[in-house]
Design a protein around this motif. Structure first.
Motif, PDB file in Angstrom:
ATOM      1  N   GLN A 198     -11.551 104.280  26.812  1.00  0.00           N
ATOM      2  CA  GLN A 198     -12.141 103.346  27.740  1.00  0.00           C
ATOM      3  C   GLN A 198     -12.440 104.061  28.942  1.00  0.00           C
ATOM      4  N   HIS A 252     -15.685 105.619  29.430  1.00  0.00           N
ATOM      5  CA  HIS A 252     -16.598 105.040  30.192  1.00  0.00           C
ATOM      6  C   HIS A 252     -16.550 104.378  31.241  1.00  0.00           C
ATOM      7  N   SER A 291     -14.267 102.298  32.687  1.00  0.00           N
ATOM      8  CA  SER A 291     -14.331 101.008  32.811  1.00  0.00           C
ATOM      9  C   SER A 291     -12.729 100.564  32.977  1.00  0.00           C
ATOM     10  N   ARG A 336     -16.060 112.892  26.004  1.00  0.00           N
ATOM     11  CA  ARG A 336     -16.915 112.006  26.930  1.00  0.00           C
ATOM     12  C   ARG A 336     -18.503 112.548  26.643  1.00  0.00           C
ATOM     13  N   LEU A 374     -20.862 109.906  24.636  1.00  0.00           N
ATOM     14  CA  LEU A 374     -22.041 109.022  25.474  1.00  0.00           C
ATOM     15  C   LEU A 374     -23.288 109.377  24.930  1.00  0.00           C
ATOM     16  N   HIS A 403     -23.657 106.578  22.147  1.00  0.00           N
ATOM     17  CA  HIS A 403     -24.182 105.450  22.441  1.00  0.00           C
ATOM     18  C   HIS A 403     -25.558 105.667  22.685  1.00  0.00           C
ATOM     19  N   HIS A 433     -19.108  95.927  23.101  1.00  0.00           N
ATOM     20  CA  HIS A 433     -18.788  97.213  23.580  1.00  0.00           C
ATOM     21  C   HIS A 433     -20.024  97.924  23.636  1.00  0.00           C
ATOM     22  N   MET A 488     -21.661  99.304  27.578  1.00  0.00           N
ATOM     23  CA  MET A 488     -20.525  99.894  27.463  1.00  0.00           C
ATOM     24  C   MET A 488     -19.567 100.099  28.585  1.00  0.00           C
ATOM     25  N   ALA A 489     -19.871  99.806  29.749  1.00  0.00           N
ATOM     26  CA  ALA A 489     -19.258 100.038  30.729  1.00  0.00           C
ATOM     27  C   ALA A 489     -18.324  98.920  31.460  1.00  0.00           C
TER      28      ALA A 489
END
Length: 325
Positions: free
Chosen positions: A88, A91, A93, A120, A124, A127, A277, A281-282
């Motif tokens: 988490q 992201h 968030s 990270r 990313l 994603h 998610h 994603m954020a």
């Protein structure tokens, strides 16, 4: 409506006859900023982690074998849960201030030896490229290959990842570490180097403590729980994209959500709500549940329970294993 795995339309919603949806979801793709309430929820999760580590550590160091075994499982589970909290943070968030994510994210990954910044960057990209040939997750189980028991066992007991981490640590100390999936910013590379060096310091401290007579503490509070946490983490990550459509960028077809219980939602930190998610994603994890009704309606791969999902996985592995010459 959900069906159990093995029934018509279970994970694939309408089986091979799924042709899409009548209109687009309204809430699923909406962005949302982290609010003060979301941050308080995340801080509460961190407090729970601290309490569970204390309880698990106390049990692991007790003289009772049953309590010790429970302590190892609790610690391994908490270390696994911590990586999901780290996810988490990746992201941004969890906190209202961006810089707090790395501050919290680094220690969350230390017990399972996961670099926050390396994870990270790689995640990313996952994603960004999900559903394409460029997709490559940080944890290297390839969900695009035919599923067999051999693949499952290799992923479940992937202790070889620890050797990869040791290699990254050595390269970081030497200054020869490079990112293998394209260029990254210099400051990001420096962050990754510093985090792997921190892991090296952590391992070195554990070794030094063992050498001066505290090996039992290192073994019971970290080494054995680490051995438990690696397969647990694999089981958390497995449902995300396995047996979904790998040739599309449509998140409603290439990703799976599992409704789950309050416990599995807490333990995986909302990783069961994975379509939600990937769609945004954020969005803070604690706000994904409100979007599940749309995933239930429009998603192709939706399960009611983890038990149903794992039943489906084992059935597929059995079928593929029998089909191999």
């Amino acid at each position: 409506m959900y069906c159990e795995a093995g029934e018509p339309g279970s994970s694939e919603r309408a089986g091979d006859g799924w042709h899409g949806r009548s209109h687009e979801p309204e809430l699923l793709y909406q962005r949302a900023r982290v609010a003060a309430g979301d941050e308080r929820v995340f801080v509460g999760k961190l407090c729970v982690v601290a309490v569970l580590i204390l309880l698990g550590g106390f049990a692991a160091l007790s003289g009772n074998w049953l309590a010790m075994a429970a302590g190892f499982v609790v610690l391994g589970g908490v270390y696994t849960h911590a990586v999901e909290l780290q996810h988490q943070c990746l992201h941004h968030s969890a906190f209202t201030a961006a810089r707090r994510h790395r501050i919290a994210g680094i220690p969350l990954g230390i017990p399972l030896l996961v670099s926050y910044s390396h994870y990270r960057v790689r995640h990313l990209q996952h994603h960004k490229y999900l559903g394409t040939s460029q997709d490559s997750e940080f944890f290297g189980f390839d969900t695009r290959q035919p599923l067999t028991f051999r693949m499952l066992l290799r992923g479940l007991f992937d202790y070889g990842r620890l050797l990869v981490v040791l290699r990254e640590i050595v390269r970081s100390y030497r200054g020869t570490w490079t990112y293998d999936l394209g260029p990254i910013a210099d400051h990001r590379r420096r962050q990754i180097l510093s985090e792997y060096r921190l892991m090296g310091t952590f391992i070195g401290t554990a070794a030094a403590l063992s050498a001066v007579g505290f090996g039992e503490y290192v073994l019971k509070l970290w080494v054995i729980p680490l051995a438990v946490g690696i397969p647990l983490h694999f089981l958390v990550e497995l449902p995300e994209h396995i047996l979904c459509d790998t040739d599309t960028s449509d998140v409603l077809r290439n990703t799976r959500s599992i409704k789950g219980s309050w416990f599995t939602t807490w333990f995986t930190n909302g990783n069961n709500l994975h379509v939600e998610h990937h769609a945004a994603m954020a969005v803070p994890i604690n706000r994904l549940r409100e979007r599940h009704a749309e995933v239930e309606r429009f998603g192709k791969y939706v399960e009611r329970t983890y038990l149903g999902f794992f039943h489906r996985v084992l059935s597929e592995a059995r079928r593929n294993t029998k089909a191999r010459p």
